[in-house]
Scaffold this motif. Sequence first.
Motif, PDB file in Angstrom:
ATOM      1  N   GLY A   1       0.613  -1.259   0.003  1.00  0.00           N
ATOM      2  CA  GLY A   1      -0.005   0.001   0.142  1.00  0.00           C
ATOM      3  C   GLY A   1       0.938   1.067  -0.185  1.00  0.00           C
ATOM      4  N   GLU A   2       0.152   2.524   0.426  1.00  0.00           N
ATOM      5  CA  GLU A   2       1.141   3.433   0.275  1.00  0.00           C
ATOM      6  C   GLU A   2       1.558   3.828   1.494  1.00  0.00           C
ATOM      7  N   ALA A   3       0.747   4.519   2.494  1.00  0.00           N
ATOM      8  CA  ALA A   3       1.109   4.857   3.834  1.00  0.00           C
ATOM      9  C   ALA A   3       0.164   4.927   4.904  1.00  0.00           C
ATOM     10  N   PRO A   4       0.413   4.522   6.229  1.00  0.00           N
ATOM     11  CA  PRO A   4      -0.350   4.457   7.136  1.00  0.00           C
ATOM     12  C   PRO A   4      -1.319   5.547   7.496  1.00  0.00           C
TER      13      PRO A   4
ATOM     14  N   ASP B   1      -5.977   5.045  11.708  1.00  0.00           N
ATOM     15  CA  ASP B   1      -6.159   3.573  12.380  1.00  0.00           C
ATOM     16  C   ASP B   1      -4.756   2.901  12.407  1.00  0.00           C
ATOM     17  N   GLU B   2      -4.046   3.057  11.473  1.00  0.00           N
ATOM     18  CA  GLU B   2      -2.875   2.148  11.454  1.00  0.00           C
ATOM     19  C   GLU B   2      -1.838   2.798  12.223  1.00  0.00           C
ATOM     20  N   ASP B   3      -1.788   3.874  12.445  1.00  0.00           N
ATOM     21  CA  ASP B   3      -0.818   4.795  13.012  1.00  0.00           C
ATOM     22  C   ASP B   3      -1.007   4.428  14.565  1.00  0.00           C
TER      23      ASP B   3
ATOM     24  N   LYS C   1      -0.323  -1.469  12.346  1.00  0.00           N
ATOM     25  CA  LYS C   1      -0.485  -2.342  11.317  1.00  0.00           C
ATOM     26  C   LYS C   1      -1.070  -1.909  10.154  1.00  0.00           C
ATOM     27  N   PRO C   2      -0.679  -2.275   8.777  1.00  0.00           N
ATOM     28  CA  PRO C   2      -1.307  -1.575   7.953  1.00  0.00           C
ATOM     29  C   PRO C   2      -2.503  -2.070   7.442  1.00  0.00           C
ATOM     30  N   PHE C   3      -3.406  -1.255   6.947  1.00  0.00           N
ATOM     31  CA  PHE C   3      -4.820  -1.524   6.636  1.00  0.00           C
ATOM     32  C   PHE C   3      -5.540  -2.118   7.672  1.00  0.00           C
ATOM     33  N   ALA C   4      -5.403  -1.238   8.837  1.00  0.00           N
ATOM     34  CA  ALA C   4      -6.176  -1.672  10.085  1.00  0.00           C
ATOM     35  C   ALA C   4      -7.540  -0.897  10.046  1.00  0.00           C
TER      36      ALA C   4
ATOM     37  N   THR D   1       2.480  -4.865   3.110  1.00  0.00           N
ATOM     38  CA  THR D   1       3.100  -3.732   3.978  1.00  0.00           C
ATOM     39  C   THR D   1       2.661  -2.539   3.221  1.00  0.00           C
ATOM     40  N   ASN D   2       3.689  -1.401   3.358  1.00  0.00           N
ATOM     41  CA  ASN D   2       3.342  -0.225   2.678  1.00  0.00           C
ATOM     42  C   ASN D   2       4.586   0.379   2.175  1.00  0.00           C
ATOM     43  N   LEU D   3       4.477   1.369   1.294  1.00  0.00           N
ATOM     44  CA  LEU D   3       5.683   2.071   0.846  1.00  0.00           C
ATOM     45  C   LEU D   3       6.491   2.976   1.915  1.00  0.00           C
TER      46      LEU D   3
ATOM     47  N   LEU E   1      -6.706  -0.648  -7.772  1.00  0.00           N
ATOM     48  CA  LEU E   1      -7.180   0.236  -7.139  1.00  0.00           C
ATOM     49  C   LEU E   1      -7.047   0.435  -5.633  1.00  0.00           C
ATOM     50  N   HIS E   2      -6.704   1.391  -5.094  1.00  0.00           N
ATOM     51  CA  HIS E   2      -6.646   1.452  -3.587  1.00  0.00           C
ATOM     52  C   HIS E   2      -8.090   1.388  -3.072  1.00  0.00           C
ATOM     53  N   PRO E   3      -8.149   0.642  -1.671  1.00  0.00           N
ATOM     54  CA  PRO E   3      -9.545   0.426  -1.303  1.00  0.00           C
ATOM     55  C   PRO E   3     -10.003   1.906  -0.744  1.00  0.00           C
TER      56      PRO E   3
HETATM   57  N1  URA Z   1      -3.610   3.185   3.097  1.00  0.00           N
HETATM   58  C1  URA Z   1      -2.490   2.728   2.633  1.00  0.00           C
HETATM   59  O1  URA Z   1      -2.082   2.779   1.758  1.00  0.00           O
HETATM   60  N2  URA Z   1      -1.860   1.722   3.851  1.00  0.00           N
HETATM   61  C2  URA Z   1      -2.472   1.703   4.939  1.00  0.00           C
HETATM   62  O2  URA Z   1      -1.917   0.981   5.669  1.00  0.00           O
HETATM   63  C3  URA Z   1      -3.642   2.302   5.144  1.00  0.00           C
HETATM   64  C4  URA Z   1      -4.333   3.018   4.287  1.00  0.00           C
END
Ligand code: URA
Length: 269
Positions: free
Chosen positions: A117-120, A123-125, A129-132, A162-164, A240-242
């Motif tokens: 993914g891109e960045a937290p 919620d991830e922060d 954990k990614p995509f939380a 994981t994320n970039l 596509l990003h969720p």
């Molecule tokens: N979007 C992202 O790209 N990564 C995440 O972990 C959460 C949202």
Amino acid sequence: METKRNDMTPHEAAAALRWLAEMGADEIIGEEAVNRLAAAASAGAPVLAAKAAMPAPVVAETRHSHAPATPSQAAACGSLAEIAAALDAFDACPLKKTATRLCYADGNPAARVMLVGEAPDRDEDIQGKPFAGRSGQLLDRMLAAIGLSRTADDRENAVFITNLIFWRPPGNRTPTEAETQMCLPFLLRTIELQKPDVIVCLGVTPAHRLTGRSDGMLKMRGRWTTANISGRNIPLLPTLHPAFLLRQPAQKRLAWRDLLTLRQALDAH
Ligand code: URA
């Protein structure tokens, strides 16, 4: 304890609170305010005292005080656990100072599929954990529709996520080039060590970074391309990003096609 009189008007106080929220300080994590950017943080400082100190040191450090990239720290890691530990100890990335915690990876390290993914986000922060958050819940439902899960034990049905970028950019701003360059060696080493059969990029930014291409998402999505990581060509599928799908639910049909493309490839090999 003596409290300093605050001579802000209610209007100024509301503006300062809005500013803090825009900078990503949108969660109360303790009773006492701590200015983590000040050289000597003083516990008990008034919450809004952080305002003047926040942005300037971050920018200054990005430009001047640290060596830019981090390939040697990342290359020295021999396992994913060592990467997590190295990131935890890594103080050069300014994003770490404003984030609540490191957000490195989730899922099964043995998985055939790695999602990047891109960045937290918020919620991830908080959870580390990614995509939380909400986009993660949608992601989990999408994966389940093709028999994949981040909690699966067997590598066939599992994903590793994981994320970039490994720390939340304040206010979800776009990471700077320097911040991205600091995280990238750790992502590349993660790919080397996790050895996925395929990579799925969620959003165009990781797809650009891992393929070197610069085409738009509508051109790239759903078409296999490759990431050359340390001499190994790994099939990579951008989709596509969720979070985009939450904003544009009509586009879910395109994401569904991409998921079927992924499923077919996994079944064929
Ligand atoms: N979007 C992202 O790209 N990564 C995440 O972990 C959460 C949202």
